[in-house]
Motif scaffolding. Structure first.
Motif, PDB file in Angstrom:
ATOM      1  N   HIS A 101      15.239  15.622  17.179  1.00  0.00           N
ATOM      2  CA  HIS A 101      16.100  14.953  16.210  1.00  0.00           C
ATOM      3  C   HIS A 101      17.509  15.510  16.311  1.00  0.00           C
ATOM      4  O   HIS A 101      17.718  16.680  16.580  1.00  0.00           O
TER       5      HIS A 101
ATOM      6  N   LYS B  94      29.013   7.066  20.229  1.00  0.00           N
ATOM      7  CA  LYS B  94      27.749   7.526  19.641  1.00  0.00           C
ATOM      8  C   LYS B  94      27.521   6.909  18.271  1.00  0.00           C
ATOM      9  O   LYS B  94      28.462   6.513  17.573  1.00  0.00           O
TER      10      LYS B  94
ATOM     11  N   VAL C 252      16.848   3.225  16.045  1.00  0.00           N
ATOM     12  CA  VAL C 252      16.704   4.625  16.490  1.00  0.00           C
ATOM     13  C   VAL C 252      17.043   5.602  15.372  1.00  0.00           C
ATOM     14  O   VAL C 252      17.085   6.817  15.586  1.00  0.00           O
TER      15      VAL C 252
ATOM     16  N   SER D 201      15.161  10.127  19.710  1.00  0.00           N
ATOM     17  CA  SER D 201      15.193   9.444  21.005  1.00  0.00           C
ATOM     18  C   SER D 201      13.813   9.369  21.639  1.00  0.00           C
ATOM     19  O   SER D 201      13.517   8.458  22.397  1.00  0.00           O
TER      20      SER D 201
ATOM     21  N   PHE E 192      18.534  10.932  14.130  1.00  0.00           N
ATOM     22  CA  PHE E 192      18.191  10.001  15.198  1.00  0.00           C
ATOM     23  C   PHE E 192      17.081  10.593  16.038  1.00  0.00           C
ATOM     24  O   PHE E 192      17.037  11.796  16.305  1.00  0.00           O
TER      25      PHE E 192
ATOM     26  N   ASN F 285      19.118   6.639  26.478  1.00  0.00           N
ATOM     27  CA  ASN F 285      19.426   6.119  25.143  1.00  0.00           C
ATOM     28  C   ASN F 285      19.859   4.655  25.187  1.00  0.00           C
ATOM     29  O   ASN F 285      19.594   3.890  24.256  1.00  0.00           O
TER      30      ASN F 285
ATOM     31  N   TYR G  18      23.602  10.202  18.200  1.00  0.00           N
ATOM     32  CA  TYR G  18      22.832   9.519  19.247  1.00  0.00           C
ATOM     33  C   TYR G  18      23.848   9.036  20.283  1.00  0.00           C
ATOM     34  O   TYR G  18      24.488   8.003  20.125  1.00  0.00           O
TER      35      TYR G  18
END
Length: 574
Positions: free
Chosen positions: A439, A481, A424, A434, A432, A455, A443
Motif C-alpha cells: 500500500h 500519479k 485502484v 497495486s 492505493f 500500474n 500510485y
C-alpha cells in the motif's frame, strides 16, 4: 816553376774541398733543424688539440651536471606527499544539478505567453565587473606522483628510466604509447607499484578522451587492485588510487565501490578531515542515513570544530524528524561554515525545523537571510534546483501555461480518469493497492519520464491520455500519479525542489461541500470535485481537508512553459 804551380793547384783544390764539406755540413744541420722544428710544431698542435678537447669535455660535463641539479631541485626536493590526482573537494549535494541548469540556459528559444497574475516585473540588472589589471601569475604545476624520488628500497628502482619515460609520455597525452610502456614494465615486474598506478591513470584518461565506459571500468579494476588488494608500493600511491577509485566509481553509479574506497581511505588517513567528510557524504548520497549519523557523530568527536560536519549531521537528524536535535546543528553550520552558508538546502531544512517546532516567525527571518544571499528568489519561493529567467507565480491561470488544449482534454476525460483511480484506491485503508499486498499514498503512472507499465495496465486510458501530452509524459523532473488527502487532515507547509516544472491538480473526488483548502504562498483556494488548478511547486504550500472523506487527486507535472526544447532535453532528473 812547374813544381810551384803544382803546389798552388793542390792548395786551391783542398780549399774548394773544404768549402764543399762546410757547405754540406751546413745544409745537413739546416735540414736537421728544420725537421726538429716540424716535430715541435706537430707536438704543439697535438697538445693544443688535446687541451681543446679536454675543455670541451669539461664543458659538456658541467652542462650535464647543471641539468642534473635542475632535475634534482625541481622533482626530488619538492613535496610530493599529496597525490597529483584530483583530490575531491567536499561538494554541495545539488552542485551537479546546478551545472546542468546552467548548461541548459544556453540556446533558449522563446515560448511566449502572457504573464500570470500577481507577478512583479523584473528589474533588469547588468553586472559589468572591471577587468583586473594585475598580471596573472602562472600556477606552479604539482609534481607528478610517478616522478617521486626512488628510495633505495623502492621495488621499482631497477625500472626507474623506463617508468619516467612512460610518465613523460602520459604527461604529453601520448596515451597509447604510455600504456604500451607501462605494459612492457608489467611484463617484467607484474607487481610494479608505479606501473600499475600509471596504467590505471592512463586508462582513465583514455576513457575520458574516447568516452568509453568499458575503458573506465578497466581503469577501476586497476585502481581497485592498488587500493583495496595486496599492494607492495608506498602508501602515497595507494591513497591516490583510492581517491580516483572513489571519484570514478561514483561517476559510474557504483556507490558501493565508491564507499568502500572511502572507508579504506579513512582507515589509512584517520587524521584527514576531508576524507572523513567525504565518507559521511557518501553514506548520505547512498541513502545509508544510519551509517551517516554514526559516522558524523564519531567524526565530531575527533574534529570538534568541524561545522560542516555539524550541518550534515543536522540534515540526517532532520530526515529522521528529530527537529529539536537537528536545528542547533544546522544553525551551527550556517553561522560558522562558509560552505554551508552558501548552500540553500541548510537554510531550507533549518527553516522547516523551526516551522515543525511552531516557530514559523523565526523561519521566515532565516529565509530572508537566504534571500539576501540570493539563495532563494523570495521567502515564499525556495527551490533547491533553480533555473533563472523563468516566470514566477504561485498560482497560474490555465491560459498562461501554454497547455490549455491539453488541460481541456484532461477535463473532458474526468469521469474515465475517476473510475480508473477508484479501481485502484482502497477506501478502507485510504491507500492505493497495486498488487493487493503493498500500500502507498500514491500510485505512480509516470516517474521522471518513465512509464510504469504495471500500474498503467489497470489505468490504460489515463496513461494513454498522458502519453499524448508530451510535456507531461517526457518531464524528467516530475511524475504523474494518483494521490489522496486523508479526511480531517492538515499537511503543514512544504516546498518543491525545483522551479523548472508546474503541477496540474485534478480534483477527482472531494466529498464534502467544504472542499480541500490549499495555500500557495499567501493565497488560499478551495478545490472541489471536477476542478483543475495549476501551481508552481517551488512556492510554499499548505493543505487542509476538513471533510469526513478522503480527497482523491490526479497530479500531473509538466515542464515550465518558459523552458526551451533544448533546456527540456538537457535538464535531468533530481
Amino acid at each position: 816553376m812547374a813544381t810551384q804551380r803544382t803546389g798552388k793547384g793542390e792548395q786551391s783544390n783542398e780549399c774548394s774541398i773544404q768549402e764543399i764539406k762546410r757547405s754540406t755540413q751546413t745544409s745537413q744541420s739546416e735540414v736537421k733543424q728544420e725537421r726538429l722544428e716540424r716535430k715541435r710544431q706537430v707536438l704543439s698542435d697535438q697538445k693544443n688539440r688535446y687541451y681543446t678537447f679536454r675543455w670541451i669535455v669539461i664543458a659538456l660535463l658541467l652542462i650535464i651536471a647543471a641539468f642534473g641539479l635542475f632535475y634534482y631541485f625541481n622533482y626530488y626536493l619538492t613535496d610530493v606527499s599529496t597525490p597529483p590526482t584530483s583530490t575531491a573537494k567536499v561538494t554541495k549535494v545539488n552542485s551537479a544539478d546546478k551545472k546542468s541548469d546552467k548548461k541548459a540556459t544556453s540556446g533558449k528559444t522563446s515560448k511566449k505567453s502572457s504573464k500570470p497574475q500577481n507577478q512583479s516585473p523584473k528589474k533588469s540588472t547588468t553586472n559589468n565587473p572591471k577587468k583586473s589589471t594585475k598580471p596573472t601569475e602562472k600556477k606552479q604545476k604539482k609534481p607528478r606522483l610517478l616522478q617521486k624520488p626512488f628510495s633505495p628500497a623502492d621495488p621499482d628502482k631497477p625500472y626507474l628510466i623506463e617508468i619516467l619515460h612512460a610518465d613523460n609520455l602520459l604527461e604529453a597525452n601520448e596515451y597509447t604509447l604510455a600504456l604500451q610502456s607501462f605494459n612492457d614494465i608489467l611484463k617484467k615486474f607484474p607487481q610494479s607499484p608505479r606501473s600499475l598506478y600509471g596504467k590505471a591513470v592512463t586508462l582513465s584518461k583514455m576513457a575520458e578522451e574516447k568516452k568509453s565506459n568499458k575503458l573506465m571500468d578497466t581503469a577501476l579494476e586497476f585502481y581497485k587492485k592498488i587500493g583495496l588488494e595486496t599492494f607492495i608500493g608506498e602508501v602515497d600511491f595507494r591513497v591516490a588510487a583510492l581517491v580516483e577509485l572513489a571519484d570514478r566509481a561514483y561517476e559510474r553509479g557504483k556507490a558501493a565501490l565508491s564507499i568502500k574506497a572511502l572507508e579504506k581511505l579513512v582507515s589509512l588517513k584517520e587524521d584527514n578531515l576531508l576524507f572523513s567528510n567525504r565518507l559521511g557524504l557518501g553514506y548520505i548520497a547512498d541513502g545509508k542515513l544510519k551509517k551517516a549519523k554514526t559516522h558524523f557523530k564519531n567524526h565530531l568527536e575527533n574534529f570538534t570544530d568541524d561545522h560542516f560536519a555539524s550541518a550534515q549531521l543536522g540534515y540526517v537528524l532532520y530526515s529522521e524528524k528529530r527537529y529539536e536535535q537537528a536545528l542547533p546543528l544546522l544553525l551551527d553550520g550556517i553561522r560558522n561554515d562558509e560552505g554551508v552558508k552558501v548552500n540553500p538546502k541548510f537554510y531550507l531544512y533549518a527553516g522547516e525545523s523551526l516551522t515543525k517546532l511552531n516557530r514559523s516567525d523565526e523561519s521566515y527571518i532565516l529565509y530572508s537571510e537566504a534571500v539576501n544571499l540570493k539563495l532563494f528568489p523570495s521567502i515564499w519561493q525556495r527551490p533547491l534546483f533553480s533555473q533563472p529567467n523563468l516566470r514566477a507565480s504561485g498560482w497560474w491561470d490555465i491560459n498562461d501555461t501554454g497547455y490549455k488544449h491539453d488541460i481541456q482534454r484532461v477535463e473532458k476525460a474526468l469521469e474515465t480518469i475517476k473510475e480508473e483511480a477508484k479501481s485502484v484506491f482502497d477506501y478502507l485503508s485510504f491507500s492505493f493497492s497495486s498488487d493487493g499486498s503493498t500500500h502507498s499514498p500514491r500510485y505512480n503512472l509516470f516517474l521522471n519520464s518513465k512509464k510504469n507499465s504495471k500500474n498503467c495496465q489497470k489505468t490504460s486510458k489515463t496513461c494513454a491520455l498522458i502519453e499524448s501530452f508530451p510535456e507531461a509524459a517526457h518531464c524528467r523532473r516530475g511524475s504523474v500519479k494518483f494521490t489522496f488527502i486523508p479526511p480531517k487532515s492538515h499537511i503543514s507547509s512544504f516546498v518543491g525542489l525545483t522551479n523548472t516544472k508546474l503541477q496540474i491538480l485534478v480534483a477527482l473526488n472531494v466529498g464534502d461541500e467544504e472542499g480541500v483548502i490549499m495555500r500557495v504562498a499567501e493565497e488560499k483556494k478551495v478545490m472541489k470535485s471536477g476542478q483543475i488548478l495549476v501551481l508552481d511547486e517551488s512556492f510554499e504550500q499548505e493543505i487542509w481537508n476538513p471533510g469526513s472523506e478522503a480527497a482523491l487527486f490526479l497530479l500531473i507535472d509538466v515542464w515550465h512553459p518558459d523552458l526551451s526544447d533544448l533546456q527540456m532535453r538537457q535538464l535531468g532528473p533530481i
